[in-house]
Design a protein around this motif. Structure first.
Motif, PDB file in Angstrom:
ATOM      1  N   ASN A 176       0.686  -1.131   0.040  1.00  0.00           N
ATOM      2  CA  ASN A 176      -0.037   0.027  -0.134  1.00  0.00           C
ATOM      3  C   ASN A 176       1.027   1.197  -0.023  1.00  0.00           C
ATOM      4  N   PRO A 215       1.570  10.098   5.586  1.00  0.00           N
ATOM      5  CA  PRO A 215       0.393  10.754   5.021  1.00  0.00           C
ATOM      6  C   PRO A 215       0.531  12.426   5.602  1.00  0.00           C
ATOM      7  N   HIS A 216       1.296  12.382   6.514  1.00  0.00           N
ATOM      8  CA  HIS A 216       1.599  13.880   6.990  1.00  0.00           C
ATOM      9  C   HIS A 216       2.587  14.666   6.565  1.00  0.00           C
ATOM     10  N   ARG A 272       3.522  18.192  -2.762  1.00  0.00           N
ATOM     11  CA  ARG A 272       1.939  17.630  -2.545  1.00  0.00           C
ATOM     12  C   ARG A 272       2.152  16.737  -1.319  1.00  0.00           C
ATOM     13  N   PRO A 287       0.803  12.916   0.022  1.00  0.00           N
ATOM     14  CA  PRO A 287       0.464  11.859  -0.709  1.00  0.00           C
ATOM     15  C   PRO A 287      -1.001  11.560  -1.110  1.00  0.00           C
ATOM     16  N   ARG A 288      -2.131  12.035  -0.278  1.00  0.00           N
ATOM     17  CA  ARG A 288      -3.239  11.940  -0.620  1.00  0.00           C
ATOM     18  C   ARG A 288      -3.855  12.640  -2.015  1.00  0.00           C
ATOM     19  N   GLN A 289      -2.727  13.604  -2.165  1.00  0.00           N
ATOM     20  CA  GLN A 289      -3.231  14.538  -3.425  1.00  0.00           C
ATOM     21  C   GLN A 289      -2.649  13.830  -4.673  1.00  0.00           C
ATOM     22  N   SER A 302      -2.376  10.238  -7.267  1.00  0.00           N
ATOM     23  CA  SER A 302      -2.966   8.993  -7.618  1.00  0.00           C
ATOM     24  C   SER A 302      -2.124   7.799  -7.392  1.00  0.00           C
ATOM     25  N   GLN A 351       1.670   7.775  -6.377  1.00  0.00           N
ATOM     26  CA  GLN A 351       2.048   7.348  -4.973  1.00  0.00           C
ATOM     27  C   GLN A 351       3.386   6.247  -5.057  1.00  0.00           C
ATOM     28  N   THR A 400      -7.142  16.527   8.965  1.00  0.00           N
ATOM     29  CA  THR A 400      -6.823  16.959   7.488  1.00  0.00           C
ATOM     30  C   THR A 400      -5.656  16.331   7.173  1.00  0.00           C
ATOM     31  N   HIS A 405      -5.799  12.154   7.855  1.00  0.00           N
ATOM     32  CA  HIS A 405      -6.658  11.348   7.306  1.00  0.00           C
ATOM     33  C   HIS A 405      -7.071  11.833   6.025  1.00  0.00           C
ATOM     34  N   GLY A 406      -6.746  12.843   5.518  1.00  0.00           N
ATOM     35  CA  GLY A 406      -7.125  13.511   4.011  1.00  0.00           C
ATOM     36  C   GLY A 406      -8.498  14.124   3.893  1.00  0.00           C
TER      37      GLY A 406
END
Lengths: 370, 280
Positions: free
Chosen positions: A106, A111-112, A152, A154-156, A158, A162, B276, B279-280
């Motif tokens: 995954n 993510p932060h 950017r 990661p959640r931004q 595709s 990623q 945010t 967890h986005g």
């Protein structure tokens, strides 16, 4: 050379090595065994992976391939056996010190953190100077063609982007061995091919020894130099994709890799298989002692023959046109079905047609004991 | 989750309950606080003026908010490691730990407070122990001190800190820790750079719950703090029941509510930001 001296000299590596000049190192797995409680996850796996080679660990879920990858990475300590990188045993070393870089299924991007912070993470962890981190991050993002995405999160991104970042993050610390856990499992079909080409390109460019875990046989056969087919914690066969496909070592390999017709019967002295649905001449394959056998034949190695030639009679149940190929589902007298593929030619057959099936001349046939 | 247009009757009972037992009493309280005299005849903001211009009153408010903060910090310092241990424990041990953590919630706060009275009293367990090992000759005063209140509040509110922390830690993909480790980061860096920031939403939620619970914990504050320590809930009680000054008591209540609400809004804004991010 598998002594403590080799361990310190070969086991550690420095961030100063440029990833672009990485040269492949050999990776040896020697009798790796791992138990979780009473369950044996990996049993006596020995593989020698050549420098710069890309090897796929292929098998159904629960076959131990991911466990084996984690052992190689250093995230999991094996119950028995040794892992050697470039000739030095690395069993005691944590992942970064043994030079193993792992990309998770995954991607496990933080993510932060921004893309740039993710890629620079490993270098920061080992205290590289700031300017060097910035330079390496830039180079890595260029390598995976993600230059414009440094800021950017990661959640931004595709899924494919990623994965590029995850690759860059792993490659930034100049691993000697690249480990990919189900690298394309989370990507949709179109993107998957792009990323497979991308990974192959990177792997060739960096000449980095790579192990890839997958349950997708097409992926394994198309990307890997050699494939280790695993089942129940053991390696059933380790060989080039064409060997795996054409000369499966076990019935499991024959049925797991590619589509196979399995026929059970008795092998007669003249090399004919006598099964419930009829008699099928196997050609020159008479190396096995005669008697009860299981025979595996690929669908493309069957052909339809005229009634004068020997073969097994059947009736076409289904016709599946797959672009240039047509798959025929043929039902035999005893109720078993065979899959036969042939090029889409002038002679089209329809469901209900009576046909006689024989082996195409020179086809590889695998004969196993009962 | 998909919302259906016809689902609104489902929230009706709760809405009604909330309106009748929370909003209406709150409005009444607000209305009462806007009387200038104890007999509720003249309207005015005299009670608020009285509170906000009096050094003693502001001191009570400050003391209350400060004690709440100390209790929250203590609960955090004790609760986060506990939550961490519970989150990384193997499943069997985790079940036991969760039970132990939740168990205090199954007993009344009054009972837990009396336990602290027993522990900290002059003839209590702590004094007995200290005397037995010869560290003290005469019992020291532990009960009826601000620190006793802080410790008791932190312990009593602890589950409210630990549970959100466990949830937040449990939501972190273990592969993130593995990835950090594989990239060469040690345990400490992995914790500071990955685990702690990613558990921040749960940590902040826990802080909020403990803080709101601590500043309004009338029973614990009164029984462990004793008469000398004047805090907002006790002040309210005293003004309403003993002095019969309902408008002033109502004003004290409204001011405490506003102060806590302000803090909640600030912390929530910070939490949203970290959420945010995480967890986005």
């Amino acid at each position: 050379m598998w002594g403590p001296a080799a361990l310190t000299s070969a086991g550690r590596f420095s961030y100063k090595e440029s990833p672009v000049t990485t040269r492949g190192v050999a990776l040896d797995l020697d009798g790796i065994t791992h138990r979780f409680g009473h369950t044996v996850a990996v049993e006596g796996v020995s593989l020698r992976i050549e420098p710069g080679e890309i090897v796929a660990l292929l098998g159904p879920s629960g076959c131990g391939k991911t466990t084996l990858l984690r052992i190689v990475s250093g995230l999991l300590r094996q119950s028995g056996g040794h892992v050697a990188v470039d000739g030095g045993i690395v069993d005691e070393l944590p992942p970064n010190e043994r030079g193993a870089g792992i990309v998770f299924q995954n991607y496990a991007l933080f993510p932060h953190m921004t893309v740039e912070a993710n890629v620079g993470y490993g270098l920061r962890a080992r205290g590289a100077p700031r300017a060097e981190i910035a330079e390496t991050v830039e180079r890595m993002l260029a390598l995976v063609r993600m230059e414009g995405f440094a800021r950017r999160l990661p959640r931004q991104l595709s899924g494919g982007q990623q994965q590029r970042v995850a690759l860059a993050r792993t490659l930034a610390v100049s691993p000697r061995v690249l480990l990919l856990d189900e690298p394309f499992g989370a990507l949709d079909k179109n993107l998957r091919l792009d990323m497979q080409i991308e990974v192959k390109r990177l792997q060739r460019e960096l000449d980095i020894t790579t192990i890839m875990v997958t349950h997708d046989q097409e992926e394994a056969l198309s990307l890997a130099d050699r494939v280790a087919v695993m089942n129940h914690g053991r390696v059933e066969q380790f060989g080039r994709p064409d060997e795996i496909y054409d000369r499966p070592a076990t019935l499991f390999v024959a049925t797991f890799v590619g589509t196979t017709n399995v026929l059970r019967g008795k092998l007669l002295d003249d090399g004919t298989l006598d099964c419930a649905a009829g008699r099928l001449p196997l050609g020159a394959v008479t190396t096995r002692p005669t008697g009860p056998v299981v025979v595996a034949v690929r669908p493309e190695h069957f052909r339809f023959v005229v009634d004068a030639e020997p073969g097994i009679d059947g009736r076409i149940e289904l016709v599946l046109p797959l672009g240039p190929l047509v798959v025929y589902d043929v039902i035999l007298a005893d109720g078993t079905t065979l899959k036969v593929t042939s090029a889409r030619g002038a002679t089209s057959r329809a469901p209900g047609d009576r046909v006689r099936v024989a082996l195409a001349a020179g086809s590889p046939v695998s004969v196993f004991g009962p | 989750m998909r919302r259906h247009a016809g689902d609104w009757p489902l929230v009706l009972p709760l809405t009604l309950f909330f309106a009748v037992f929370v909003l209406v009493p709150l409005a009444l309280l607000g209305a009462v606080s806007l009387y200038s005299d104890t007999t509720l005849t003249t309207h005015g903001v005299a009670q608020y003026v009285k509170f906000l211009t009096d050094r003693f009153n502001l001191g009570v408010l400050g003391q209350t908010l400060w004690l709440g903060l100390l209790a929250t910090v203590l609960a955090l310092v004790v609760g986060y490691p506990l939550g961490y241990i519970a989150a990384v424990a193997p499943p069997a041990l985790q079940r036991v730990l969760l039970l132990v953590i939740v168990l205090p919630l199954l007993t009344s706060a009054v009972v837990r407070t009396f336990a602290w009275v027993v522990i900290l009293g002059r003839q209590g367990i702590v004094n007995g122990l200290l005397a037995a090992i010869g560290l003290i000759d005469a019992p020291v005063r532990l009960l009826y001190t601000p620190w006793a209140v802080v410790v008791a509040l932190a312990q009593i509110q602890l589950p409210l800190m630990v549970l959100p922390v466990i949830t937040a830690l449990g939501n972190i993909d273990p592969n993130l820790r593995h990835a950090s480790h594989a990239l060469g980061a040690g345990r400490w860096r992995t914790f500071v750079a990955v685990t702690l920031p990613l558990s921040a939403p749960g940590l902040l939620a826990g802080c909020l719950l403990v803080y709101a619970g601590s500043v309004s914990a009338f029973v614990t504050q009164t029984l462990v703090g004793g008469g000398q320590l004047m805090l907002m809930p006790q002040y309210m009680y005293q003004q309403a029941i003993q002095a019969n000054n309902y408008p002033f008591a109502a004003a004290v209540a409204m001011i405490l509510l506003a102060a806590v609400l302000a803090i909640v809004i600030v912390v929530n804004t910070v939490t949203k930001k970290t959420q945010t991010l995480v967890h986005g």
